[in-house]
Enzyme design. Sequence first.
Site: not given
Ligand SMILES: Cc1cc2nc3c(=O)[nH]c(=O)nc-3n(C[C@H](O)[C@H](O)[C@H](O)COP(=O)(O)OP(=O)(O)OC[C@H]3O[C@@H](n4cnc5c(N)ncnc54)[C@H](O)[C@@H]3O)c2cc1C
Length: 475
Positions: A191-192, A246, A280, A320, A452
């Site tokens: 995947g990505v 796997v 994820r 997420d 262009h």
């Molecule tokens: C290798 C990789 C590459 C990626 N590349 C891309 C990309 O190029 N473009 C893109 O759009 N998306 C990409 N993603 C996906 C992207 O990272 C996520 O969609 C995005 O981070 C989601 O944002 P969020 O704010 O929902 O959560 P997150 O970024 O996961 O942030 C949540 C934060 O909350 C903290 N947390 C969790 N529970 C608690 C709690 N109870 N109390 C306090 N803190 C807490 C976590 O530690 C984390 O720091 C990638 C993901 C990975 C793993």
Amino acid sequence: MSDKKFDLIIVGGGPGGYVAAIRAAQLDMKVLLIDDRQGDDGKAAPGGTCLNVGCVPSKALLDSSKHYHHIQHDYAAHGISVDGVSMDVGTMIDRKRKVVKQLNGGLLQLFKANKIEFANGWGKLLSDRSVEVTPCEGDSYTVAGQHVILAAGSVPFTIPNVEIDGTHIVDNVGALEFGEAPERLGVIGAGVIGLEMGSVWKRLGSEVILFEAMDELLPVVDKDMSRAAAREFKKQGLDIRLGAKVAGADLVDGKVKVTYTKDGNESSETFDRLLVAVGRRAASEGLLGEESGVKLTDRGQIEVDAHCRTSAENVWAIGDLVRGPMLAHKASEEGVAVVETIAGQHGHINLDHVPWVIYTDPEIAWVGKTEKDLAEAGVEYKTGSFPFAATGRGLAMGDAAGHVKIIADAESDRILGAQIIGPTASEMIAEIVVTMEFAGASEDLGRIIHAHPTLSEAIHEAALSVDKRAIHKAN
Ligand SMILES: Cc1cc2nc3c(=O)[nH]c(=O)nc-3n(C[C@H](O)[C@H](O)[C@H](O)COP(=O)(O)OP(=O)(O)OC[C@H]3O[C@@H](n4cnc5c(N)ncnc54)[C@H](O)[C@@H]3O)c2cc1C
């Protein structure tokens, strides 16, 4: 007993949570942002998965490895010869860490400038919008908010019989920190994340084999796109094994032995490192107290309505942690929309127009409906496409693999979707997203002047080609 009160408490400081916090501060809310993440130095590292171990560091490594690959393979055609090229993986990893650190610091400054209270610790929603904060250092305390946004993000899935040890068998965190290019790298999941990280280490010299359980590569895009992608990946030497399930991975003499079945036969491969990139899941564990009143779906996501409202009054969830694509920009836009709704404005999220990007070489980007979606829904459509090999700019750059495809409603001509495989697809998809957001037609794009020579002329020509009037190809 709650001892401190806020207009808004946000749990999770990723692109969903921190963007929501800044927007709320702009709207004069008193905000507490709680995030548990710390860097190697033990200091707060806001920015979530995206900034620390996701979007940003992966792109830093993709860029470094792309430079290295280009110098070795593509510069000679420009008349540039470079002898003795070498790669210092340690320097590359240090550069990536510096980029992340700089952005962590930038966020902390933004919190200060916006008067956002930031707590580096764990947040747990109790009842009635009170939140227990367990700081990374110090004793727990409880705070209360008029509203709470849950933005805890996601964690990697694991699969049975494959145990992540962080050294030989890693998830995205480990794959961003290898001290040297493994001689043989196995990747579970094409995947990505698997494709991006596989590309990085392949360019740096690893032999890379990806195991994909599905029979099709990238089923999220149409077959013409996935075929073009498969062709390019094959040229680069990425060995993608489709329909390969796997069964397990074992450590044998410091190597990882992966057993898998394909076409009914069991086989195995041995690697120096194995990356598990099978998707994820929502990080809902430990986030909710028993009395929180927030319901989960059977997939462990937080259940929300179209406006990100949970089942508990004035508790919202974004990013997420909830349904929809797991993408940083989707999380951020949901954060903004929720905060504006709380402020009595009209928060807007359009999940139909979220752009997706895979930052391989060539990049792959898409938005809206695929031909497959429309055929299944019985919607009549027409398509237009245009290859970068027919653009002056693509050829001048020496980077002309791939094409643009635009899908429009057969009757109204409104653009319903687009897919791009090619150089800077990640940037070019924005033009289509804007057009779709304004309910534009392929004719609109065809009538807009494009500079262009540019790569975006391929979008112009693809739009013209929807009505068989592209200029630089036979229709
Ligand atoms: C290798 C990789 C590459 C990626 N590349 C891309 C990309 O190029 N473009 C893109 O759009 N998306 C990409 N993603 C996906 C992207 O990272 C996520 O969609 C995005 O981070 C989601 O944002 P969020 O704010 O929902 O959560 P997150 O970024 O996961 O942030 C949540 C934060 O909350 C903290 N947390 C969790 N529970 C608690 C709690 N109870 N109390 C306090 N803190 C807490 C976590 O530690 C984390 O720091 C990638 C993901 C990975 C793993």
